[in-house]
Design a protein around this motif. Structure first.
Motif, PDB file in Angstrom:
ATOM      1  N   GLY A 177      -6.179   4.346 -10.646  1.00  0.00           N
ATOM      2  CA  GLY A 177      -6.019   5.775 -10.376  1.00  0.00           C
ATOM      3  C   GLY A 177      -6.728   6.248  -9.129  1.00  0.00           C
ATOM      4  N   LYS A 178      -7.515   5.363  -8.458  1.00  0.00           N
ATOM      5  CA  LYS A 178      -8.275   5.799  -7.280  1.00  0.00           C
ATOM      6  C   LYS A 178      -7.864   5.071  -6.008  1.00  0.00           C
ATOM      7  CE  LYS A 178     -12.391   7.119  -9.895  1.00  0.00           C
ATOM      8  NZ  LYS A 178     -13.858   6.932 -10.060  1.00  0.00           N
ATOM      9  N   GLY A 179      -7.220   3.937  -6.107  1.00  0.00           N
ATOM     10  CA  GLY A 179      -6.783   3.253  -4.902  1.00  0.00           C
ATOM     11  C   GLY A 179      -7.263   1.810  -4.834  1.00  0.00           C
ATOM     12  N   THR A 180      -6.789   1.111  -3.797  1.00  0.00           N
ATOM     13  CA  THR A 180      -7.053  -0.320  -3.634  1.00  0.00           C
ATOM     14  C   THR A 180      -7.378  -0.621  -2.179  1.00  0.00           C
ATOM     15  OG1 THR A 180      -5.514  -0.810  -5.430  1.00  0.00           O
ATOM     16  CG2 THR A 180      -6.097  -2.636  -3.968  1.00  0.00           C
ATOM     17  N   THR A 181      -8.269  -1.600  -1.955  1.00  0.00           N
ATOM     18  CA  THR A 181      -8.614  -2.053  -0.604  1.00  0.00           C
ATOM     19  C   THR A 181      -8.507  -3.572  -0.550  1.00  0.00           C
ATOM     20  OG1 THR A 181     -10.149  -0.214  -0.284  1.00  0.00           O
ATOM     21  CG2 THR A 181     -10.383  -2.124   1.181  1.00  0.00           C
ATOM     22  N   PHE A 182      -7.690  -4.069   0.380  1.00  0.00           N
ATOM     23  CA  PHE A 182      -7.593  -5.509   0.645  1.00  0.00           C
ATOM     24  C   PHE A 182      -8.288  -5.797   1.965  1.00  0.00           C
ATOM     25  CE2 PHE A 182      -4.062  -4.972  -2.291  1.00  0.00           C
ATOM     26  CZ  PHE A 182      -4.130  -6.119  -3.053  1.00  0.00           C
ATOM     27  N   LEU A 183      -9.126  -6.867   1.989  1.00  0.00           N
ATOM     28  CA  LEU A 183      -9.835  -7.252   3.209  1.00  0.00           C
ATOM     29  C   LEU A 183      -9.541  -8.719   3.492  1.00  0.00           C
ATOM     30  CD1 LEU A 183     -11.811  -6.621   5.507  1.00  0.00           C
ATOM     31  CD2 LEU A 183     -13.684  -7.268   3.960  1.00  0.00           C
ATOM     32  N   LYS A 207      -6.215  -0.176   3.241  1.00  0.00           N
ATOM     33  CA  LYS A 207      -6.817   0.662   2.208  1.00  0.00           C
ATOM     34  C   LYS A 207      -5.870   1.797   1.841  1.00  0.00           C
ATOM     35  CE  LYS A 207     -11.094   3.284   1.420  1.00  0.00           C
ATOM     36  NZ  LYS A 207     -12.383   3.713   2.034  1.00  0.00           N
ATOM     37  N   ASP A 208      -5.758   2.057   0.541  1.00  0.00           N
ATOM     38  CA  ASP A 208      -4.930   3.184   0.089  1.00  0.00           C
ATOM     39  C   ASP A 208      -5.647   3.896  -1.047  1.00  0.00           C
ATOM     40  OD1 ASP A 208      -4.008   2.305  -2.665  1.00  0.00           O
ATOM     41  OD2 ASP A 208      -3.255   0.609  -1.492  1.00  0.00           O
ATOM     42  N   ASN A 209      -5.151   5.078  -1.396  1.00  0.00           N
ATOM     43  CA  ASN A 209      -5.676   5.784  -2.571  1.00  0.00           C
ATOM     44  C   ASN A 209      -4.541   6.005  -3.565  1.00  0.00           C
ATOM     45  OD1 ASN A 209      -4.286   7.687  -1.126  1.00  0.00           O
ATOM     46  ND2 ASN A 209      -6.009   9.113  -0.868  1.00  0.00           N
ATOM     47  N   GLY A 210      -3.830   4.875  -3.821  1.00  0.00           N
ATOM     48  CA  GLY A 210      -2.677   4.903  -4.712  1.00  0.00           C
ATOM     49  C   GLY A 210      -3.056   4.740  -6.167  1.00  0.00           C
ATOM     50  N   ILE A 211      -2.165   4.097  -6.949  1.00  0.00           N
ATOM     51  CA  ILE A 211      -2.334   4.046  -8.407  1.00  0.00           C
ATOM     52  C   ILE A 211      -3.434   3.071  -8.831  1.00  0.00           C
ATOM     53  CG2 ILE A 211       0.090   4.652  -8.758  1.00  0.00           C
ATOM     54  CD1 ILE A 211       0.631   1.726  -9.433  1.00  0.00           C
ATOM     55  N   GLY A 212      -3.833   2.161  -7.939  1.00  0.00           N
ATOM     56  CA  GLY A 212      -4.901   1.231  -8.273  1.00  0.00           C
ATOM     57  C   GLY A 212      -4.441   0.093  -9.174  1.00  0.00           C
ATOM     58  N   ALA A 257       0.834  -1.201   0.000  1.00  0.00           N
ATOM     59  CA  ALA A 257       0.000   0.000   0.000  1.00  0.00           C
ATOM     60  C   ALA A 257       0.872   1.256   0.000  1.00  0.00           C
ATOM     61  CB  ALA A 257      -0.927  -0.014   1.217  1.00  0.00           C
ATOM     62  N   ILE A 258       1.952   1.244   0.794  1.00  0.00           N
ATOM     63  CA  ILE A 258       2.857   2.399   0.840  1.00  0.00           C
ATOM     64  C   ILE A 258       3.612   2.531  -0.486  1.00  0.00           C
ATOM     65  CG2 ILE A 258       4.902   3.343   1.994  1.00  0.00           C
ATOM     66  CD1 ILE A 258       3.911   1.924   4.570  1.00  0.00           C
ATOM     67  N   LYS A 259       4.057   1.380  -1.024  1.00  0.00           N
ATOM     68  CA  LYS A 259       4.853   1.390  -2.247  1.00  0.00           C
ATOM     69  C   LYS A 259       4.062   1.947  -3.427  1.00  0.00           C
ATOM     70  CE  LYS A 259       7.069  -2.409  -3.154  1.00  0.00           C
ATOM     71  NZ  LYS A 259       7.338  -3.779  -3.643  1.00  0.00           N
ATOM     72  N   PHE A 260       2.770   1.538  -3.538  1.00  0.00           N
ATOM     73  CA  PHE A 260       1.992   1.909  -4.722  1.00  0.00           C
ATOM     74  C   PHE A 260       1.146   3.169  -4.518  1.00  0.00           C
ATOM     75  CE2 PHE A 260       2.744  -2.650  -5.356  1.00  0.00           C
ATOM     76  CZ  PHE A 260       3.291  -2.629  -6.626  1.00  0.00           C
ATOM     77  N   THR A 261       1.354   3.853  -3.391  1.00  0.00           N
ATOM     78  CA  THR A 261       0.663   5.125  -3.167  1.00  0.00           C
ATOM     79  C   THR A 261       1.691   6.241  -3.291  1.00  0.00           C
ATOM     80  OG1 THR A 261      -0.894   4.047  -1.671  1.00  0.00           O
ATOM     81  CG2 THR A 261      -0.766   6.448  -1.568  1.00  0.00           C
ATOM     82  N   LEU A 262       1.563   7.008  -4.355  1.00  0.00           N
ATOM     83  CA  LEU A 262       2.540   8.076  -4.599  1.00  0.00           C
ATOM     84  C   LEU A 262       2.232   9.300  -3.766  1.00  0.00           C
ATOM     85  CD1 LEU A 262       2.832   7.678  -8.474  1.00  0.00           C
ATOM     86  CD2 LEU A 262       4.126   6.537  -6.655  1.00  0.00           C
ATOM     87  N   SER A 263       0.946   9.521  -3.517  1.00  0.00           N
ATOM     88  CA  SER A 263       0.544  10.624  -2.645  1.00  0.00           C
ATOM     89  C   SER A 263      -0.841  10.292  -2.116  1.00  0.00           C
ATOM     90  CB  SER A 263       0.518  11.960  -3.406  1.00  0.00           C
ATOM     91  OG  SER A 263      -0.450  11.912  -4.452  1.00  0.00           O
ATOM     92  N   GLY A 264      -1.121  10.783  -0.908  1.00  0.00           N
ATOM     93  CA  GLY A 264      -2.425  10.489  -0.338  1.00  0.00           C
ATOM     94  C   GLY A 264      -2.287   9.824   1.010  1.00  0.00           C
ATOM     95  N   SER A 265      -3.037   8.750   1.238  1.00  0.00           N
ATOM     96  CA  SER A 265      -3.059   8.144   2.562  1.00  0.00           C
ATOM     97  C   SER A 265      -3.095   6.627   2.467  1.00  0.00           C
ATOM     98  CB  SER A 265      -4.280   8.622   3.357  1.00  0.00           C
ATOM     99  OG  SER A 265      -5.487   8.186   2.730  1.00  0.00           O
ATOM    100  N   VAL A 266      -2.687   5.991   3.563  1.00  0.00           N
ATOM    101  CA  VAL A 266      -2.783   4.540   3.769  1.00  0.00           C
ATOM    102  C   VAL A 266      -3.464   4.321   5.102  1.00  0.00           C
ATOM    103  CG1 VAL A 266      -1.516   2.405   4.127  1.00  0.00           C
ATOM    104  CG2 VAL A 266      -0.729   4.040   2.403  1.00  0.00           C
ATOM    105  N   GLN A 267      -4.465   3.432   5.128  1.00  0.00           N
ATOM    106  CA  GLN A 267      -5.233   3.212   6.362  1.00  0.00           C
ATOM    107  C   GLN A 267      -5.311   1.719   6.649  1.00  0.00           C
ATOM    108  OE1 GLN A 267      -8.984   5.366   6.881  1.00  0.00           O
ATOM    109  NE2 GLN A 267      -9.933   3.486   7.652  1.00  0.00           N
ATOM    110  N   VAL A 268      -5.027   1.347   7.913  1.00  0.00           N
ATOM    111  CA  VAL A 268      -5.111  -0.041   8.367  1.00  0.00           C
ATOM    112  C   VAL A 268      -6.148  -0.114   9.473  1.00  0.00           C
ATOM    113  CG1 VAL A 268      -3.870  -1.993   9.348  1.00  0.00           C
ATOM    114  CG2 VAL A 268      -2.688  -0.430   7.787  1.00  0.00           C
TER     115      VAL A 268
END
Length: 697
Positions: free
Chosen positions: A683-689, A626-631, A601-612
């Motif tokens: 372009g909007k992010g990814t969520t793993f559950l 959850k992140d709002n990285g490159i998707g 999540a940190i690697k693929f998020t260029l700017s924004g946030s990471v949430q656990v």
């Protein structure tokens, strides 16, 4: 008593009687009618009461005709036990039987001896008894013959012989009529059962008709299974057997087992007394088996089952019943064999159709003229075609390859001997789109060994090509990942060796720090490869120790939060303070799972946030990253957890990776009995559950 001996009168009497009997019996073919006429005419001519008695076909009673001297006939039915005909039949010829010479008890209990005052002049029927006589046993009697009746024993024997001829003729006619009826019944049953290939229809048609024809209480059919046991058809067993398990007899068990083993028919009119009888079925059901006729059902000398008629309604099973059952048994066995074969053929056809339809590879059958005869759904999907557009049309026209038609390849397939030709090519999906496939062909020979049809299998090579690409990317990545830190380590080691940091403690520490950092990077890569190797070898198993995920996350997240902050990202964590997040598993594996997810999540998020986030709900512990990285591109999602796979967006952006992280995450989660879901938009992010079962207790 003395019979009068007046020859002239007797000679005048008997020819007249024979003439009258001959005239009246000439057109009579019914045994009962013959007996009634004979009793009447003999009584009229002799002036004596006359009795004619015949046993019925079941030997249970006698039909008796008694005529007085005036020709008035009375028909009676006497029970065999009380007729007392045995003494008359045992004489074997015409004889006088005095009533006064008999035991008193026999006279008192006898229907016969109530008639005469003094005695009977009787002769057995048929007379004389011989091989060709087909009628049942009977008697002809003159009751208290008067002295003037002028009939002697020899005359009575002549009358009995005359009467026997007409009775034999009647019974022969009756037998012919009966055989015609039986032939019609057998023909009707044979036609009915051969007109259907449904086993249940065959069973019910035969059972009801045979039961009525044989006059039995019930009919049962047992079929021999592969293990040799006889399994009886449930539907025919009747209401007493509905709540019982299916009736099954072992080889040579019971009367039916004996018949099946020996291949011989059996008539048993006293079943309980037969040692072969298997009584357990009667004991369990409450049914009572008294008599049985059982025949083997044979097809080409092989016994496939048995047919039973149980409990004759009147009398006993006889040879006629056996003959009729055997006449029905042949067509029935053939019908059962044909129906079973039809069922097997249909089952095999359905199995082949299911295989054909469910194959992942595209399959098509083509006749010798190159016309498509059948296609499966996979081929339609591969070619993006409708079935109507393909079936019935030349394969070379509707299946386009980048190199041309299929004519040459089809000729190779039809002429191939032991080898199966293959063709690697690209086939058209329409609109100038092609897909790589491997076409394998095989001829289908008919009964004469001629290849009149062929089957082609289209194997989609896109996945193989993708695996090859992933493999190449993996090796390129590994080479890149190894080459960069090794080059850095080598460069700083040479600088130190050349004294570039001599007398400069800060520079020396910086050089050594870079070497240490790159060495750690290499060590992580080696550790990841070893972890993957253990997963492949299934060395990492779900252990039985209780692990608190809250503690694991508390250990993982602080250093990763620092990495995110240094990258300029907002790092959020929402962990419960009171809920227990205990699971059963391996702590080291769980550590790797969640560290990989958060690092990605940190690697693929260029700017924004990471949430656990983590919580407990309905027997599971859920952890969301959850992140709002490159998707992740939609087309990449099906391959996301495959080994060595890396999405093109990551490769194009130059984000380093081996393609093993998510593969190991999924393997580890599934080994702990959990599930992992992913939602992403490019372009909007990814969520793993991740969901893992809560530790019991």
């Amino acid at each position: 008593m003395t019979l009068m001996q007046e020859e002239p009168a007797a000679r005048r009497l008997l020819p007249g009687l024979w003439e009258r009997l001959t005239l009246e019996l000439a057109t009579v073919f019914d045994a009962h009618g013959i007996c009634a006429i004979a009793a009447r005419e003999i009584a009229r001519c002799t002036g004596c009461a006359t009795l004619v008695g015949l046993a019925d076909s079941f030997n249970q009673h006698y039909d008796v005709w008694i005529s007085n001297r005036y020709g008035e006939v009375q028909q009676l039915r006497w029970n065999q036990a009380t007729t007392s005909f045995g003494r008359l039949l045992a004489a074997g010829e015409a004889a006088w039987h005095s009533k006064y010479e008999l035991p008193a008890q026999e006279v008192i209990n006898s229907d016969l001896w109530r008639l005469p005052r003094e005695g009977l002049l009787s002769v057995p029927l048929p007379f004389p008894r011989r091989e060709l006589t087909i009628g049942p046993a009977g008697v002809l009697c003159l009751v208290d013959p008067r002295p003037d009746c002028l009939v002697e024993a020899a005359d009575l024997q002549l009358l009995a012989t005359h009467l026997t001829i007409y009775l034999d003729r009647a019974y022969l006619r009756q037998r012919i009529d009966q055989q015609e009826i039986e032939f019609a019944i057998v023909s009707d049953i044979s036609y009915s059962i051969t007109a259907t290939l449904n086993l249940q229809h065959i069973f019910h048609q035969v059972a009801d008709r045979v039961r009525r024809t044989i006059n039995s209480e019930t009919i049962s059919i047992g079929l021999i299974e592969e293990d040799g046991d006889i399994l009886f058809v449930d539907d025919l067993m009747g209401p007493l057997f509905r709540n019982l398990p299916p009736i099954r007899l072992g080889p040579n068990q019971g009367i039916a087992g004996w018949v099946a083993t020996h291949g011989e028919a059996l008539v048993v009119n006293d079943v309980p007394a037969d040692k072969r009888f298997f009584s357990r079925v009667d004991e369990q059901s409450g049914f009572q088996t008294r008599s049985m006729l059982c025949i083997p059902l044979q097809v080409e000398q092989k016994v496939i089952g048995v047919l039973e008629a149980i409990n004759k309604q009147k009398g006993h099973f006889d040879k006629n019943d056996l003959r009729l059952m055997q006449a029905i048994g042949g067509p029935l066995a053939a019908a059962i064999a044909n129906a079973s074969l039809h069922t097997d053929v249909l089952a095999e056809k359905r199995r082949i159709e299911t295989i054909f339809a469910s194959m992942a590879e595209g399959v098509v059958t083509i006749n010798r003229e190159g016309i498509i005869t059948a296609v499966n759904e996979s081929l339609l999907t591969l070619l993006r075609q409708e079935e109507d557009h393909l079936v019935g049309r030349p394969a070379a026209e509707v299946i386009e390859t980048e190199t041309g038609g299929l004519d040459d390849f089809l000729e190779q397939v039809f002429t191939a001997d032991d080898e199966f030709p293959q063709l690697a090519c690209d086939v058209s999906q329409g609109k100038d789109e092609y897909v790589p496939v491997l076409i394998s062909g095989a001829p289908i020979d008919d009964e004469e060994g001629l290849a009149n049809e062929a089957i082609l299998v289209f194997s989609d090579l896109r996945q193989i090509r993708e695996v090859e690409r992933m493999r190449d990317d993996f090796f390129h990545n590994i080479i890149h990942e190894l080459r960069t830190p090794l080059a850095t380590i080598l460069m700083y080691a040479r600088l130190l060796r050349e004294g570039k940091a001599r007398d400069d403690k800060a520079k020396e520490d910086r050089f050594l720090g870079v070497i240490e950092q790159e060495s750690d990077r290499l060590q992580r890569m080696v550790r990841q490869m070893l972890q993957m190797a253990k997963l492949e070898a299934r060395e990492i198993q779900r252990s039985s120790e209780r692990v608190d995920l809250g503690s694991v996350l508390a250990e993982i997240l602080p250093p990763l939060a620092d990495q995110a902050t240094e990258k300029g990202l907002t790092f959020l964590q929402r962990l419960p303070t009171q809920d227990e997040l205990e699971v059963i598993g391996n702590q080291e594996t769980l550590y790797v799972i969640f560290k990989n997810l958060v690092e990605n999540a940190i690697k693929f998020t260029l700017s924004g946030s990471v949430q656990v986030s983590a919580w407990r709900d309905n027997g599971v512990v859920a952890v969301e990253v959850k992140d709002n990285g490159i998707g992740i591109p939609t087309q990449a999602l099906p391959n996301l957890f495959k080994r060595f796979y890396r999405a093109k967006t990551a490769v194009e952006r130059g984000i380093a990776g081996s393609g093993l992280g998510l593969y190991m995450v999924k393997e580890g989660v599934e080994k702990h009995g959990g599930t992992i879901d992913v939602k992403s938009a490019e372009g909007k992010g990814t969520t793993f559950l991740v969901r893992l079962p809560v530790a019991a207790g």
